[in-house]
Motif scaffolding. Structure first.
Motif, PDB file in Angstrom:
ATOM      1  N   MET A  83       0.817  -1.211   0.000  1.00  0.00           N
ATOM      2  CA  MET A  83       0.000   0.000   0.000  1.00  0.00           C
ATOM      3  C   MET A  83       0.855   1.266   0.000  1.00  0.00           C
ATOM      4  SD  MET A  83      -2.794  -1.412  -0.436  1.00  0.00           S
ATOM      5  CE  MET A  83      -3.900   0.011  -0.428  1.00  0.00           C
ATOM      6  N   ALA A  84       2.045   1.230   0.617  1.00  0.00           N
ATOM      7  CA  ALA A  84       2.936   2.394   0.531  1.00  0.00           C
ATOM      8  C   ALA A  84       3.430   2.588  -0.895  1.00  0.00           C
ATOM      9  CB  ALA A  84       4.117   2.227   1.491  1.00  0.00           C
ATOM     10  N   ALA A  85       3.703   1.479  -1.592  1.00  0.00           N
ATOM     11  CA  ALA A  85       4.134   1.585  -2.989  1.00  0.00           C
ATOM     12  C   ALA A  85       3.022   2.139  -3.871  1.00  0.00           C
ATOM     13  CB  ALA A  85       4.590   0.212  -3.492  1.00  0.00           C
ATOM     14  N   ILE A  86       1.810   1.623  -3.701  1.00  0.00           N
ATOM     15  CA  ILE A  86       0.672   2.131  -4.468  1.00  0.00           C
ATOM     16  C   ILE A  86       0.435   3.606  -4.153  1.00  0.00           C
ATOM     17  CG2 ILE A  86      -1.831   1.950  -4.792  1.00  0.00           C
ATOM     18  CD1 ILE A  86      -1.552  -1.069  -4.413  1.00  0.00           C
ATOM     19  N   ALA A  87       0.572   3.970  -2.874  1.00  0.00           N
ATOM     20  CA  ALA A  87       0.377   5.368  -2.476  1.00  0.00           C
ATOM     21  C   ALA A  87       1.341   6.285  -3.204  1.00  0.00           C
ATOM     22  CB  ALA A  87       0.557   5.515  -0.964  1.00  0.00           C
ATOM     23  N   ALA A  88       2.593   5.850  -3.334  1.00  0.00           N
ATOM     24  CA  ALA A  88       3.590   6.692  -4.003  1.00  0.00           C
ATOM     25  C   ALA A  88       3.228   6.919  -5.464  1.00  0.00           C
ATOM     26  CB  ALA A  88       4.973   6.048  -3.886  1.00  0.00           C
ATOM     27  N   VAL A  89       2.805   5.861  -6.144  1.00  0.00           N
ATOM     28  CA  VAL A  89       2.385   5.999  -7.539  1.00  0.00           C
ATOM     29  C   VAL A  89       1.195   6.939  -7.634  1.00  0.00           C
ATOM     30  CG1 VAL A  89       1.478   4.793  -9.563  1.00  0.00           C
ATOM     31  CG2 VAL A  89       3.263   3.711  -8.152  1.00  0.00           C
ATOM     32  N   ASP A  90       0.226   6.736  -6.761  1.00  0.00           N
ATOM     33  CA  ASP A  90      -1.004   7.535  -6.800  1.00  0.00           C
ATOM     34  C   ASP A  90      -0.718   9.014  -6.554  1.00  0.00           C
ATOM     35  OD1 ASP A  90      -4.106   7.256  -6.738  1.00  0.00           O
ATOM     36  OD2 ASP A  90      -3.629   8.514  -5.000  1.00  0.00           O
ATOM     37  N   MET A  91       0.078   9.324  -5.537  1.00  0.00           N
ATOM     38  CA  MET A  91       0.434  10.722  -5.260  1.00  0.00           C
ATOM     39  C   MET A  91       1.136  11.356  -6.447  1.00  0.00           C
ATOM     40  SD  MET A  91       1.979  10.963  -1.420  1.00  0.00           S
ATOM     41  CE  MET A  91       1.664   9.537  -0.413  1.00  0.00           C
ATOM     42  N   ALA A  92       2.087  10.623  -7.023  1.00  0.00           N
ATOM     43  CA  ALA A  92       2.840  11.169  -8.147  1.00  0.00           C
ATOM     44  C   ALA A  92       1.941  11.465  -9.340  1.00  0.00           C
ATOM     45  CB  ALA A  92       3.961  10.201  -8.543  1.00  0.00           C
ATOM     46  N   LEU A  93       0.972  10.584  -9.596  1.00  0.00           N
ATOM     47  CA  LEU A  93       0.056  10.808 -10.730  1.00  0.00           C
ATOM     48  C   LEU A  93      -0.876  11.987 -10.469  1.00  0.00           C
ATOM     49  CD1 LEU A  93      -0.835   7.141 -11.782  1.00  0.00           C
ATOM     50  CD2 LEU A  93       0.909   8.682 -12.736  1.00  0.00           C
ATOM     51  N   TRP A  94      -1.336  12.138  -9.239  1.00  0.00           N
ATOM     52  CA  TRP A  94      -2.148  13.313  -8.909  1.00  0.00           C
ATOM     53  C   TRP A  94      -1.314  14.595  -9.018  1.00  0.00           C
ATOM     54  CZ3 TRP A  94      -7.105  13.962  -8.980  1.00  0.00           C
ATOM     55  CH2 TRP A  94      -7.978  12.899  -8.697  1.00  0.00           C
ATOM     56  N   ASP A  95      -0.061  14.524  -8.616  1.00  0.00           N
ATOM     57  CA  ASP A  95       0.838  15.675  -8.734  1.00  0.00           C
ATOM     58  C   ASP A  95       0.957  16.092 -10.199  1.00  0.00           C
ATOM     59  OD1 ASP A  95       2.673  17.629  -7.977  1.00  0.00           O
ATOM     60  OD2 ASP A  95       4.345  16.227  -7.730  1.00  0.00           O
ATOM     61  N   ILE A  96       1.137  15.106 -11.076  1.00  0.00           N
ATOM     62  CA  ILE A  96       1.249  15.383 -12.514  1.00  0.00           C
ATOM     63  C   ILE A  96      -0.048  15.952 -13.062  1.00  0.00           C
ATOM     64  CG2 ILE A  96       1.436  14.261 -14.776  1.00  0.00           C
ATOM     65  CD1 ILE A  96       3.512  12.367 -13.439  1.00  0.00           C
ATOM     66  N   LYS A  97      -1.159  15.351 -12.703  1.00  0.00           N
ATOM     67  CA  LYS A  97      -2.448  15.813 -13.243  1.00  0.00           C
ATOM     68  C   LYS A  97      -2.732  17.262 -12.833  1.00  0.00           C
ATOM     69  CE  LYS A  97      -5.890  12.950 -13.811  1.00  0.00           C
ATOM     70  NZ  LYS A  97      -6.323  13.122 -15.230  1.00  0.00           N
ATOM     71  N   ALA A  98      -2.438  17.580 -11.571  1.00  0.00           N
ATOM     72  CA  ALA A  98      -2.685  18.948 -11.111  1.00  0.00           C
ATOM     73  C   ALA A  98      -1.722  19.934 -11.771  1.00  0.00           C
ATOM     74  CB  ALA A  98      -2.565  19.003  -9.591  1.00  0.00           C
ATOM     75  N   LYS A  99      -0.467  19.525 -11.987  1.00  0.00           N
ATOM     76  CA  LYS A  99       0.475  20.399 -12.693  1.00  0.00           C
ATOM     77  C   LYS A  99       0.020  20.635 -14.128  1.00  0.00           C
ATOM     78  CE  LYS A  99       4.672  19.279 -10.068  1.00  0.00           C
ATOM     79  NZ  LYS A  99       5.944  18.515 -10.076  1.00  0.00           N
ATOM     80  N   ALA A 100      -0.476  19.575 -14.779  1.00  0.00           N
ATOM     81  CA  ALA A 100      -0.959  19.717 -16.153  1.00  0.00           C
ATOM     82  C   ALA A 100      -2.146  20.672 -16.217  1.00  0.00           C
ATOM     83  CB  ALA A 100      -1.350  18.348 -16.712  1.00  0.00           C
ATOM     84  N   ALA A 101      -2.961  20.679 -15.168  1.00  0.00           N
ATOM     85  CA  ALA A 101      -4.116  21.577 -15.116  1.00  0.00           C
ATOM     86  C   ALA A 101      -3.735  22.980 -14.675  1.00  0.00           C
ATOM     87  CB  ALA A 101      -5.163  21.007 -14.159  1.00  0.00           C
ATOM     88  N   GLY A 102      -2.500  23.144 -14.168  1.00  0.00           N
ATOM     89  CA  GLY A 102      -2.067  24.446 -13.671  1.00  0.00           C
ATOM     90  C   GLY A 102      -2.720  24.827 -12.372  1.00  0.00           C
ATOM     91  N   MET A 103      -3.089  23.817 -11.569  1.00  0.00           N
ATOM     92  CA  MET A 103      -3.821  24.060 -10.324  1.00  0.00           C
ATOM     93  C   MET A 103      -3.169  23.331  -9.157  1.00  0.00           C
ATOM     94  SD  MET A 103      -7.779  23.413 -11.411  1.00  0.00           S
ATOM     95  CE  MET A 103      -8.613  24.404 -12.655  1.00  0.00           C
ATOM     96  N   PRO A 104      -3.340  23.878  -7.938  1.00  0.00           N
ATOM     97  CA  PRO A 104      -2.990  23.071  -6.771  1.00  0.00           C
ATOM     98  C   PRO A 104      -3.929  21.876  -6.689  1.00  0.00           C
ATOM     99  CG  PRO A 104      -4.196  25.023  -6.091  1.00  0.00           C
ATOM    100  CD  PRO A 104      -3.929  25.176  -7.563  1.00  0.00           C
ATOM    101  N   LEU A 105      -3.456  20.774  -6.126  1.00  0.00           N
ATOM    102  CA  LEU A 105      -4.245  19.551  -6.113  1.00  0.00           C
ATOM    103  C   LEU A 105      -5.611  19.739  -5.471  1.00  0.00           C
ATOM    104  CD1 LEU A 105      -4.694  16.535  -6.528  1.00  0.00           C
ATOM    105  CD2 LEU A 105      -3.381  16.127  -4.426  1.00  0.00           C
TER     106      LEU A 105
END
Length: 413
Positions: A83-105
């Protein structure tokens, strides 16, 4: 957004952290926290050898699908390493998606529900006068809510009481995983006496309330050290001091333990720090046996899993109280703060300031002002990692302590 790289960075600027960085073909990067205190290399190996190769070529925008793929597709589900490994992937993907949108998460999670997240700090001392000094120090630092931990007469060391607590200032060495002094790489062993603890803690809270009055929210962590009936007794004995919560009063794998505690005390209960799945909560939520959810975003499976857990908790009137010590990296802390700001059923956020060395590696933008935390309006999570600084602090093997009763029996730490 095709994923082109998934790199695992292990660094130890005062303590060990495991970070995943995902990079897309258009140059966007996202960070995720995979730190599992005392078992960091297990998560590093899981990520590097098993998860990272699965990500290359995938679509960084398919967050829910990726979460389910890593959780269901591996067959072996749950557990802190997975679950820690999955969490890291999930956080990183949300970080990317929010950066692509130009918004804070938090904007992608529905926008702000409050101006900031109420944070609590950790006051402690070897005796009652030191505890009172530590509370004063935390009030001076701007905290509006404070956790109280105290040394116990007759015990040399106690969970939650740092060696430097008497200094009253910032403490970065609190609860670290560490090596045995002067020996092989084995955990430090501490001694515990529950009866002495149960006698002493009501006196501590009586003194704190007498000194600081009835308005200051006070919290306490039992760290799984009591039987259900002992926890029920402590909860009842602390009722006159109006605690915000009693945390981890007893091991919670068996929900019937919480039923017994609920029968005997009205002190609010918080639990879940060592849980790693929404399913661990089960009847604790549906039977309203707890008042606050204590899981960390890093250990529950990421932003996706935490949001689902808190939405379910909200149905039963249970609020958030996310785990936030210094073994959650600034990446994991930032993820928690974005959720804190967005969800309706926010309760409180644990907050310990990371050491200056840690903040050389992790460049943060969240802020603490007048007792409240805000994740900032920087696009994404708002955290960057300095690779050169990280390389200066190589991994050091370390363990959390082991606890024994006075007769030598291994006990919950």
């Amino acid at each position: 957004m095709k994923i082109t790289a998934a790199d695992v960075i292990v660094t130890s600027p005062g303590r060990n952290f495991v970070t995943l960085r995902i990079t897309t073909e258009d140059g966007l990067t996202g960070l995720g926290d995979a730190t599992l205190n005392g078992r960091e290399l297990a998560v590093e190996a899981y990520l590097r050898s098993h998860v990272a190769p699965l990500l290359i070529g995938g679509d960084a925008g398919r967050i829910e699908d990726t979460w389910q793929y890593l959780y269901r597709g591996a067959y072996w589900r749950r557990g802190p390493v997975t679950m820690a490994a999955i969490a890291a992937v999930d956080m990183a993907l949300w970080d990317i998606k929010a950066k692509a949108a130009g918004m804070p998460l938090y904007q992608l999670l529905g926008g702000a529900s409050r101006t900031g997240a109420l944070a609590y700090g950790h006051a402690s001392g070897r005796d009652i006068p030191e505890v009172l000094d530590s509370v004063r120090s935390h009030l001076e630092q701007g905290y509006r809510a404070i956790r109280i931990q105290s040394g116990i007469p007759g015990l040399d060391s106690v969970y939650g009481v740092a060696a430097s607590s008497a200094a009253g200032g910032e403490r970065y060495d609190y609860e670290p995983a560490r090596r045995s002094l002067g020996g092989p790489s084995r955990p430090v062993e501490e001694t515990w006496d529950t009866r002495a603890y149960l006698r002493h803690m009501p006196r501590v809270f009586e003194a704190v309330r007498a000194e600081f009055g009835p308005e200051l929210p006070l919290l306490h962590d039992g760290h799984h050290r009591m039987t259900p009936i002992q926890a029920a007794k402590l909860g009842k004995d602390l009722e006159p001091y109006d605690l915000f919560w009693l945390e981890d009063a007893t091991p919670a794998e068996d929900p019937t333990a919480l039923r017994l505690i609920r029968q005997h005390t009205t002190t609010p209960l918080a639990i879940g720090e060592i849980f790693n799945s929404l399913h661990d909560y089960g009847p604790l939520l549906s039977e309203r046996l707890i008042d606050y959810v204590r899981s960390a975003v890093t250990h529950i499976g990421g932003v996706t899993a935490m949001r689902k857990l808190l939405d379910l908790a909200a149905v039963y009137g249970v609020k958030s109280g996310m785990h936030g010590p210094t073994d959650i990296s600034p990446v994991g802390m930032a993820a928690a703060l974005h959720i804190d700001l967005a969800v309706h059923n926010f309760g409180i956020q644990e907050y310990m300031k990371h050491s200056p060395r840690t903040l050389e590696v992790f460049l943060t933008s969240y802020r603490f002002t007048d007792g409240l935390l805000h994740p900032s309006d920087t696009p994404g999570l708002g955290i960057e990692l300095d690779d050169e600084a990280a390389a200066r602090f190589p991994y050091e093997q370390a363990y959390l302590p082991v606890n024994r009763l006075t007769d030598g029996t291994v006990h919950d730490w």
